[in-house]
Write a protein that holds these residues in place. Sequence first.
Motif, PDB file in Angstrom:
ATOM      1  N   SER A 142       0.824  -1.214   0.000  1.00  0.00           N
ATOM      2  CA  SER A 142       0.000   0.000   0.000  1.00  0.00           C
ATOM      3  C   SER A 142       0.856   1.262   0.000  1.00  0.00           C
ATOM      4  O   SER A 142       0.373   2.348  -0.331  1.00  0.00           O
ATOM      5  CB  SER A 142      -0.933   0.008   1.223  1.00  0.00           C
ATOM      6  OG  SER A 142      -0.185   0.039   2.423  1.00  0.00           O
ATOM      7  N   ALA A 143       2.139   1.123   0.378  1.00  0.00           N
ATOM      8  CA  ALA A 143       3.045   2.277   0.388  1.00  0.00           C
ATOM      9  C   ALA A 143       3.857   2.356  -0.904  1.00  0.00           C
ATOM     10  O   ALA A 143       4.733   3.206  -1.040  1.00  0.00           O
ATOM     11  CB  ALA A 143       3.991   2.196   1.584  1.00  0.00           C
ATOM     12  N   GLY A 144       3.550   1.471  -1.836  1.00  0.00           N
ATOM     13  CA  GLY A 144       4.259   1.484  -3.105  1.00  0.00           C
ATOM     14  C   GLY A 144       4.098   2.821  -3.822  1.00  0.00           C
ATOM     15  O   GLY A 144       3.051   3.469  -3.723  1.00  0.00           O
ATOM     16  N   LYS A 145       5.104   3.275  -4.497  1.00  0.00           N
ATOM     17  CA  LYS A 145       5.150   4.538  -5.242  1.00  0.00           C
ATOM     18  C   LYS A 145       5.256   5.762  -4.329  1.00  0.00           C
ATOM     19  O   LYS A 145       5.136   6.892  -4.783  1.00  0.00           O
ATOM     20  CB  LYS A 145       3.930   4.678  -6.170  1.00  0.00           C
ATOM     21  CG  LYS A 145       3.843   3.590  -7.241  1.00  0.00           C
ATOM     22  CD  LYS A 145       2.704   3.855  -8.186  1.00  0.00           C
ATOM     23  CE  LYS A 145       2.633   2.791  -9.273  1.00  0.00           C
ATOM     24  NZ  LYS A 145       1.530   3.056 -10.236  1.00  0.00           N
ATOM     25  N   HIS A 146       5.458   5.538  -3.024  1.00  0.00           N
ATOM     26  CA  HIS A 146       5.627   6.657  -2.087  1.00  0.00           C
ATOM     27  C   HIS A 146       7.108   6.988  -1.872  1.00  0.00           C
ATOM     28  O   HIS A 146       7.429   8.091  -1.447  1.00  0.00           O
ATOM     29  CB  HIS A 146       5.004   6.317  -0.727  1.00  0.00           C
ATOM     30  CG  HIS A 146       3.507   6.400  -0.714  1.00  0.00           C
ATOM     31  ND1 HIS A 146       2.817   7.413  -0.084  1.00  0.00           N
ATOM     32  CD2 HIS A 146       2.574   5.595  -1.255  1.00  0.00           C
ATOM     33  CE1 HIS A 146       1.511   7.224  -0.241  1.00  0.00           C
ATOM     34  NE2 HIS A 146       1.338   6.127  -0.945  1.00  0.00           N
ATOM     35  N   TYR A 147       7.981   6.023  -2.139  1.00  0.00           N
ATOM     36  CA  TYR A 147       9.406   6.202  -1.852  1.00  0.00           C
ATOM     37  C   TYR A 147      10.015   7.280  -2.745  1.00  0.00           C
ATOM     38  O   TYR A 147       9.775   7.329  -3.951  1.00  0.00           O
ATOM     39  CB  TYR A 147      10.144   4.883  -2.063  1.00  0.00           C
ATOM     40  CG  TYR A 147      11.602   4.943  -1.678  1.00  0.00           C
ATOM     41  CD1 TYR A 147      11.987   4.800  -0.354  1.00  0.00           C
ATOM     42  CD2 TYR A 147      12.586   5.152  -2.638  1.00  0.00           C
ATOM     43  CE1 TYR A 147      13.322   4.860   0.014  1.00  0.00           C
ATOM     44  CE2 TYR A 147      13.923   5.217  -2.280  1.00  0.00           C
ATOM     45  CZ  TYR A 147      14.282   5.068  -0.956  1.00  0.00           C
ATOM     46  OH  TYR A 147      15.606   5.137  -0.599  1.00  0.00           O
ATOM     47  N   ARG A 148      10.809   8.170  -2.123  1.00  0.00           N
ATOM     48  CA  ARG A 148      11.438   9.258  -2.860  1.00  0.00           C
ATOM     49  C   ARG A 148      12.913   9.380  -2.495  1.00  0.00           C
ATOM     50  O   ARG A 148      13.326   9.027  -1.397  1.00  0.00           O
ATOM     51  CB  ARG A 148      10.726  10.588  -2.556  1.00  0.00           C
ATOM     52  CG  ARG A 148       9.257  10.598  -2.937  1.00  0.00           C
ATOM     53  CD  ARG A 148       8.582  11.907  -2.612  1.00  0.00           C
ATOM     54  NE  ARG A 148       9.148  13.027  -3.368  1.00  0.00           N
ATOM     55  CZ  ARG A 148       8.597  14.236  -3.411  1.00  0.00           C
ATOM     56  NH1 ARG A 148       7.477  14.476  -2.737  1.00  0.00           N
ATOM     57  NH2 ARG A 148       9.169  15.196  -4.118  1.00  0.00           N
ATOM     58  N   THR A 149      13.685   9.895  -3.452  1.00  0.00           N
ATOM     59  CA  THR A 149      15.114  10.104  -3.207  1.00  0.00           C
ATOM     60  C   THR A 149      15.483  11.582  -3.290  1.00  0.00           C
ATOM     61  O   THR A 149      16.598  11.967  -2.952  1.00  0.00           O
ATOM     62  CB  THR A 149      15.957   9.332  -4.247  1.00  0.00           C
ATOM     63  OG1 THR A 149      15.567   9.742  -5.571  1.00  0.00           O
ATOM     64  CG2 THR A 149      15.765   7.830  -4.099  1.00  0.00           C
ATOM     65  N   ASP A 150      14.510  12.415  -3.721  1.00  0.00           N
ATOM     66  CA  ASP A 150      14.813  13.840  -3.923  1.00  0.00           C
ATOM     67  C   ASP A 150      14.679  14.663  -2.648  1.00  0.00           C
ATOM     68  O   ASP A 150      15.196  15.788  -2.579  1.00  0.00           O
ATOM     69  CB  ASP A 150      13.912  14.422  -5.014  1.00  0.00           C
ATOM     70  CG  ASP A 150      12.430  14.221  -4.715  1.00  0.00           C
ATOM     71  OD1 ASP A 150      12.085  13.178  -4.124  1.00  0.00           O
ATOM     72  OD2 ASP A 150      11.637  15.095  -5.085  1.00  0.00           O
ATOM     73  N   ILE A 151      13.969  14.141  -1.632  1.00  0.00           N
ATOM     74  CA  ILE A 151      13.849  14.862  -0.362  1.00  0.00           C
ATOM     75  C   ILE A 151      14.059  13.898   0.795  1.00  0.00           C
ATOM     76  O   ILE A 151      13.764  12.700   0.685  1.00  0.00           O
ATOM     77  CB  ILE A 151      12.465  15.553  -0.214  1.00  0.00           C
ATOM     78  CG1 ILE A 151      11.335  14.531  -0.344  1.00  0.00           C
ATOM     79  CG2 ILE A 151      12.294  16.676  -1.211  1.00  0.00           C
ATOM     80  CD1 ILE A 151       9.976  15.122  -0.077  1.00  0.00           C
ATOM     81  N   PRO A 152      14.548  14.372   1.935  1.00  0.00           N
ATOM     82  CA  PRO A 152      14.787  13.496   3.083  1.00  0.00           C
ATOM     83  C   PRO A 152      13.507  13.219   3.865  1.00  0.00           C
ATOM     84  O   PRO A 152      12.531  13.978   3.793  1.00  0.00           O
ATOM     85  CB  PRO A 152      15.770  14.305   3.932  1.00  0.00           C
ATOM     86  CG  PRO A 152      15.412  15.727   3.645  1.00  0.00           C
ATOM     87  CD  PRO A 152      15.022  15.758   2.191  1.00  0.00           C
TER      88      PRO A 152
END
Length: 426
Positions: free
Chosen positions: A115-125
Amino acid sequence: MIREKVIWKVFGKKLISYKKLDDGTVVGNGFLNPLVDRFRLITMFIAQAKFYKNYDLGRWRGKRVANTFAPPVGSRAMFRAMKNVLRGRILRHARPIAMTFAVTYDCQCKCIHCSAGKHYRTDIPELTTEEAKKLIDESQNLGISVLAFTGGEPLLRNDIFDLVTYVDKKKTVPIIFTNGLLLTEENVNKLADAGLYCLYVSIDSPNPDEHNELRGMPGLFDTALKGIRLAKEKGIFVGISSYATQSSTKKGKYKEVHSLAKELDLDNVMLFDGVPTGNMLKDTSELLKMEQREEIRQFSEYIRKNQIKPPLSAQSWQNSIESYLGGIGCLAAYIQYYVSAYGEVTPCDFTPISFGNVRDAPLKKIWKKMIHHPAYKHRSSFCRMQNEFFRNIYINPIPDDATLPYSIENLPNIDYRKRLSELYSE
């Protein structure tokens, strides 16, 4: 399939009666229903009292626990929850009771249904420890009495024990949802020392091989069960978190999950509907049919009436007539909200629509924006993310390659129920 519940009938005349329509909406169709609706607060508390009297799962800080996703009976946290419900109903201004906080999206598993898929980001902490604590403060000031830490895998975050400790237990009970891989004796001891209220371990299937395959992690099932036993030994309330899909319900998997929890002497089974979100945002093929929701509701009701442990907290019951009478239904932007690891605020765990970021605006301001939006300005008896008309307006327009959650500013500012009534009138 239309289900009807007749509560009071005299000489064949329905005085108090409710119908659940095909789209999940609950409507009153009895002669006295308008009068009953005026006293909904009373009927709500009667229904809630009936639920709470059925279970005594143990004590937490001296107070009886009847539901591990709610504060103990008679605790200050419970009175805070009741106060917020009362204020919300009397002032017609929704007040939150629970926050789900995804502290990280790092995870060892590779769940195709995440359900958290596509939430991960590398551009912000991710939110720092200080930012996370500020969020906890703002949330408790807003009135929450339940704080659920989730992810990703929350135990991968180094400061998770500090965050659990930081929660003011007089106001709010802290809960964690975990895949169980890091439930070592050391970590379980730290969670107990931090004052964790309940631990929910994700079990997708009672079959070890199937569970491991769904999670993309060999050996996970046995490791999770070992962690469950350790947590029970340390006096932490423990439950299973699972979900029901169309195909798994046909096989009766939800009953098998409950049997496993009973065998392990657990305190609750949280059974979500298989909501299309995250990695499966546009795939509605496994949505439960209405008759399957009714099947699960009946099983949940059977367990409750017979005081069988553990209780089954099923979303299918939450979306039922009985739940509607108890003042529940869809929790999103009604008594619950979700905050991402980067500070984005959404109506619930499953709704990938952002109404603002706590780094840019006070949480209270974002909450008010959310509850006054046409899509959330009303109480819904049924999960919006499973409502075809809500999805057509707010979910289907989200680009397939979008990072979630998606900003509400890019979506229509309309009430999806009007579109529904227009279609019926055509």
